[in-house]
Design a protein around this motif. Structure first.
Motif, mmCIF file in Angstrom:
data_model
loop_
_atom_site.group_PDB
_atom_site.id
_atom_site.type_symbol
_atom_site.label_atom_id
_atom_site.label_comp_id
_atom_site.label_asym_id
_atom_site.label_seq_id
_atom_site.Cartn_x
_atom_site.Cartn_y
_atom_site.Cartn_z
ATOM 1 N N GLY A 2 21.969 8.474 39.883
ATOM 2 C CA GLY A 2 23.056 7.829 38.875
ATOM 3 C C GLY A 2 24.078 7.312 38.133
ATOM 4 N N MET A 3 24.614 6.167 37.543
ATOM 5 C CA MET A 3 25.387 5.267 37.996
ATOM 6 C C MET A 3 26.187 5.323 36.424
ATOM 7 N N ILE A 4 27.453 5.714 36.292
ATOM 8 C CA ILE A 4 27.998 5.669 35.510
ATOM 9 C C ILE A 4 29.750 4.307 35.544
ATOM 10 N N PHE A 5 29.087 2.947 34.871
ATOM 11 C CA PHE A 5 30.168 1.867 35.176
ATOM 12 C C PHE A 5 31.618 1.553 34.063
ATOM 13 N N MET B 81 22.832 8.026 29.842
ATOM 14 C CA MET B 81 21.315 7.041 30.768
ATOM 15 C C MET B 81 21.544 7.392 32.535
ATOM 16 N N ALA B 82 22.801 8.103 33.280
ATOM 17 C CA ALA B 82 22.948 8.059 34.294
ATOM 18 C C ALA B 82 21.987 9.335 34.661
ATOM 19 N N LEU B 83 22.312 10.449 34.026
ATOM 20 C CA LEU B 83 21.822 11.491 33.481
ATOM 21 C C LEU B 83 19.824 11.761 33.498
ATOM 22 N N ALA B 84 19.620 10.729 32.940
ATOM 23 C CA ALA B 84 18.212 10.481 32.892
ATOM 24 C C ALA B 84 17.082 10.772 33.371
ATOM 25 N N ILE C 50 27.645 8.746 40.549
ATOM 26 C CA ILE C 50 28.684 7.531 41.076
ATOM 27 C C ILE C 50 28.799 7.655 39.621
ATOM 28 N N ALA C 51 30.260 8.139 40.063
ATOM 29 C CA ALA C 51 31.656 6.767 38.281
ATOM 30 C C ALA C 51 32.323 6.341 38.997
#
Length: 339
Positions: A92-95, A183-186, A193-194
């Motif tokens: 999961g990626m957090i932008f 959304m990253a945890l879906a 990755i943040a």
């Protein structure tokens, strides 16, 4: 070992020449680790993160050497279809900027439900399957909607059943960032990755987002890689830290050990430039010189043109890693036999 990046080299073809963006990056993470990747702008933090799911744009980017092992499997050797399944199941990626990463013409429901459906697209068991019965597309989307509302509640967005119908412009900056985290945890990822998750937010909201990430780590048992240039974020959130300079990790250590005993001259310079409550005007020390041009990087240690402890070997040989106490690894000739 959850993640093992080994000797990763990345180049970009530009009009000015070949930019050697990553020059032998080594980084390891165990399950449950919260690791901070620290460095100034342009040092290669985000490129390292994008290499994990193999999202480097090729061309102009080319990975010339190295491996990215995730649970023992080489991500860089996977086919496009395998990569798609890998990203959906494990990452999961957090932008950093929710304003540009949420589509303003679609509601939060459309974007979040689509994320849930994408993460579940290749699962072997579909919710509701029983004795050969397959749920309808309507049932699958209904389940995804329910999961999306649960995710909104998980990340601290109140009244999710109603607010999921809103559009991004109806949310504050902090709430938009929470939507990105949802959304990253879906897909219930193994690694989150943040990438600079608090840069576009004011200080109060930054603290809320960091507390949220910390609570998710404890509640879900996530492994997290936080990319930042803010050492305060690292001190508050992370267990381990890796410091990057000009495309290479130059020091890794547990957070308390690094702040107590920085070994690399660059890390020492970063900490000296960090203001505290006791700092007076004019007491902060800057690092002399400028970052190197990556199309023509210096030989040997890339930091040697700015280092006050430079030796002749620094100008010729890339320093290997020297392990100290408490898994403290420093890539510097000051701690090798050369000294």
């Amino acid at each position: 070992m959850l993640l093992d990046i080994q000797n990763l080299h990345l180049e970009f073809r530009t009009f000015d020449g070949v930019a050697k963006v990553l020059a032998g990056v080594d980084l390891q993470m165990q399950r449950g680790d919260v690791v901070g990747l620290v460095g100034e702008t342009g040092c290669g933090k985000s490129m390292t993160a994008l290499a994990i799911p193999n999202l480097i744009p090729m061309p102009p980017g080319v990975i010339t050497e190295g491996r990215v092992l995730f649970d023992g499997e080489d991500v860089l050797a996977k086919s496009p279809a395998e990569l798609q399944r890998f990203r959906a199941r494990h990452l999961g990626m957090i932008f950093q900027d929710p304003t540009t990463n949420l589509n303003p013409v679609f509601s939060i429901r459309e974007q979040l439900v689509d994320s849930v459906l994408y993460q579940r697209m290749d699962q072997q068991t579909v919710p509701g399957r029983w004795r050969g019965w397959m749920p309808s597309a309507r049932q699958i989307r209904s389940d995804a909607h329910r999961r999306a509302v649960e995710l909104m509640s998980l990340v601290g967005i109140p009244d999710g059943e109603r607010r999921i119908e809103d559009y991004p412009h109806q949310f504050s900056g902090g709430m938009r960032q929470r939507v990105l985290i949802a959304m990253a945890l879906a897909g219930e990822p193994d690694l989150l990755i943040a990438d600079e998750p608090t840069t576009a937010l004011d200080v109060t909201i930054q603290a809320q987002i960091l507390r949220l990430i910390d609570s998710l780590v404890k509640r879900l048992g996530l492994s997290v890689l936080i990319i930042t240039h803010n050492l305060g974020v690292v001190a508050q959130t992370c267990q381990k830290v890796a410091v990057m300079y000009a495309g290479k990790v130059i020091e890794t250590a547990p957070v308390r050990e690094l702040f107590k005993n920085p070994r690399h001259p660059y890390t020492q310079g970063l900490l000296k430039a960090l203001p505290t409550s006791h700092t007076r005007r004019g007491e902060l020390e800057g690092i002399p010189g400028t970052i190197p041009n990556l199309t023509r990087p210096p030989e040997g240690c890339r930091f040697h043109p700015r280092c006050s402890h430079v030796m002749e070997v620094c100008r010729q040989v890339v320093p290997p890693g020297h392990r100290g106490d408490s898994d403290h690894i420093t890539y510097c000739h000051l701690y090798g036999e050369e000294r």
